[in-house]
Design an enzyme around this catalytic site. Structure first.
Site, short mmCIF file in Angstrom:
data_model
loop_
_atom_site.label_atom_id
_atom_site.label_comp_id
_atom_site.label_asym_id
_atom_site.label_seq_id
_atom_site.Cartn_x
_atom_site.Cartn_y
_atom_site.Cartn_z
N HIS A 191 -6.18 -15.38 9.81
CA HIS A 191 -5.10 -16.18 10.40
C HIS A 191 -4.75 -17.30 9.42
O HIS A 191 -5.21 -18.43 9.54
CB HIS A 191 -5.54 -16.75 11.74
CG HIS A 191 -4.48 -17.53 12.45
ND1 HIS A 191 -3.23 -17.02 12.71
CD2 HIS A 191 -4.49 -18.79 12.96
CE1 HIS A 191 -2.51 -17.94 13.36
NE2 HIS A 191 -3.25 -19.03 13.51
N ARG A 221 -4.49 -24.77 7.62
CA ARG A 221 -5.48 -24.57 8.67
C ARG A 221 -6.88 -24.84 8.13
O ARG A 221 -7.75 -25.36 8.83
CB ARG A 221 -5.38 -23.14 9.21
CG ARG A 221 -4.05 -22.82 9.89
CD ARG A 221 -4.03 -21.38 10.38
NE ARG A 221 -2.78 -21.06 11.07
CZ ARG A 221 -1.72 -20.53 10.50
NH1 ARG A 221 -1.75 -20.25 9.21
NH2 ARG A 221 -0.63 -20.26 11.19
N ARG A 263 -3.13 -29.50 13.24
CA ARG A 263 -2.63 -29.75 11.89
C ARG A 263 -1.55 -30.83 11.88
O ARG A 263 -0.82 -31.00 12.85
CB ARG A 263 -2.04 -28.47 11.30
CG ARG A 263 -3.05 -27.56 10.71
CD ARG A 263 -2.40 -26.58 9.76
NE ARG A 263 -1.61 -25.56 10.44
CZ ARG A 263 -0.82 -24.70 9.81
NH1 ARG A 263 -0.69 -24.77 8.50
NH2 ARG A 263 -0.16 -23.79 10.48
#
Length: 313
Positions: free
Chosen positions: A176, A89, A83
């Site tokens: 996540h 993400r 990133r």
């Protein structure tokens, strides 16, 4: 008895960190694989030259050829774009799927009996894609997220209470990403339930920081993303498999009815990790608010997986 073989796909910051830690722990011989010519070879040679100082006899090699996966007991995949500031993400989905597709096919060809740990983001969608593309049993393909997210939450709790982080136990479930769910009642400090030491409002602030912890590091680094904590978290999972430790950790695992999730969707849940990979999924009792938050997190993962399914159709 021959030493175990551990393949690290991706020789960036996480891959290099893991190669060094594996050499220190002597869990097995290591092959570092990357498409960048000279990078895996250079990092491997650098570690090899330090083995006298480390007190290690492990062999660490570098390669640009996926054929080097052959015979691997564990494959840890970090390959993909990291990133940059301002990116989520999920922004990495398209380009990193292409990388996972190539790596998954290579694992299927050269290491069909391996235990595979995926670190590439967006994590839950990428580990789902890896399992489908590689064709490996779902219990042998997992995502590294919960170990890291739980460790981050434990860190923040320890900082808030001014206690040792190693005495804090924490559980973070769900995808996540920004929707991950920290569980107040399941945290403890030296065996003392966290609700006896910290109010829910304070905990919620720490859980929110945990969800944004990766982005916080990206903003600080400006030219990359976290690598030390993700690297050691993946090693903890590999160690549980290689040493058959039966460790209870949170990982992105394939769900088929657990927590009301079906279809082999991957999401962070507590499991028992041993020589057979995911040997048991623990279904902890969530409060109504926690279940609602978990469902929201699962919905976010489903959106990404729907994209993956369409791409693979």
């Amino acid at each position: 008895m021959a030493r175990k073989k551990i393949a690290l796909v991706g020789a960036g910051q996480i891959g290099g960190t893991m190669a060094l830690v594996l050499a220190q722990k002597q869990l097995g011989d290591v092959v570092l694989i990357d498409i960048a010519e000279g990078v895996p070879q250079g990092k491997s040679l650098d570690i090899m030259e330090g083995r006298l100082v480390l007190g290690s006899s492990c062999i660490v090699e570098g390669s640009n050829d996926y054929a080097a996966l052959k015979g691997s007991d564990v494959v840890i995949v970090t390959a993909g774009l990291p990133r940059k500031p301002g990116m989520s993400r999920d922004d990495l989905l398209d380009v990193n799927f292409g990388i996972i597709e190539k790596v998954g096919k290579a694992i299927k060809e050269h290491a069909p009996n391996a235990f595979v740990i995926v670190v590439t983001n967006p994590l839950d969608a990428m580990v789902y894609a890896m399992q489908k593309i590689s064709g490996l049993p779902a219990n042998k393909v997992v995502g590294m997220a919960g170990v890291l997210d739980s460790a981050r939450l434990a860190c923040f709790v320890a900082m808030e209470l001014d206690v040792s982080a190693e005495d804090v136990q924490a559980i973070v479930m769900g995808g996540h990403g920004d929707t991950m769910v920290g569980l107040h009642d399941f945290c403890s400090v030296g065996g003392i339930p966290l609700p006896q030491l910290m109010d829910k409002a304070t905990f919620d602030k720490l859980a929110k920081r945990t969800a944004g912890a990766g982005g916080e590091i990206v903003a600080l680094l400006k030219t990359g993303s976290a690598f030390y904590s993700p690297g050691v978290s993946a090693i903890k999972m590999a160690e549980a498999f290689l040493l058959d430790k039966k460790s209870v950790v949170t990982v992105a695992a394939s769900l088929n009815g657990e927590y009301g999730v079906t279809g082999g969707l991957y999401c962070g849940v507590p499991v028992k990790l041993g020589a057979n990979g995911v040997e048991k999924i623990f279904q902890v009792k969530l409060s109504a608010d926690e279940q609602k938050a978990f469902d929201v997190s699962v919905a976010a993962v489903k959106d990404l997986v729907a994209w993956v399914d369409k791409k693979m159709a």
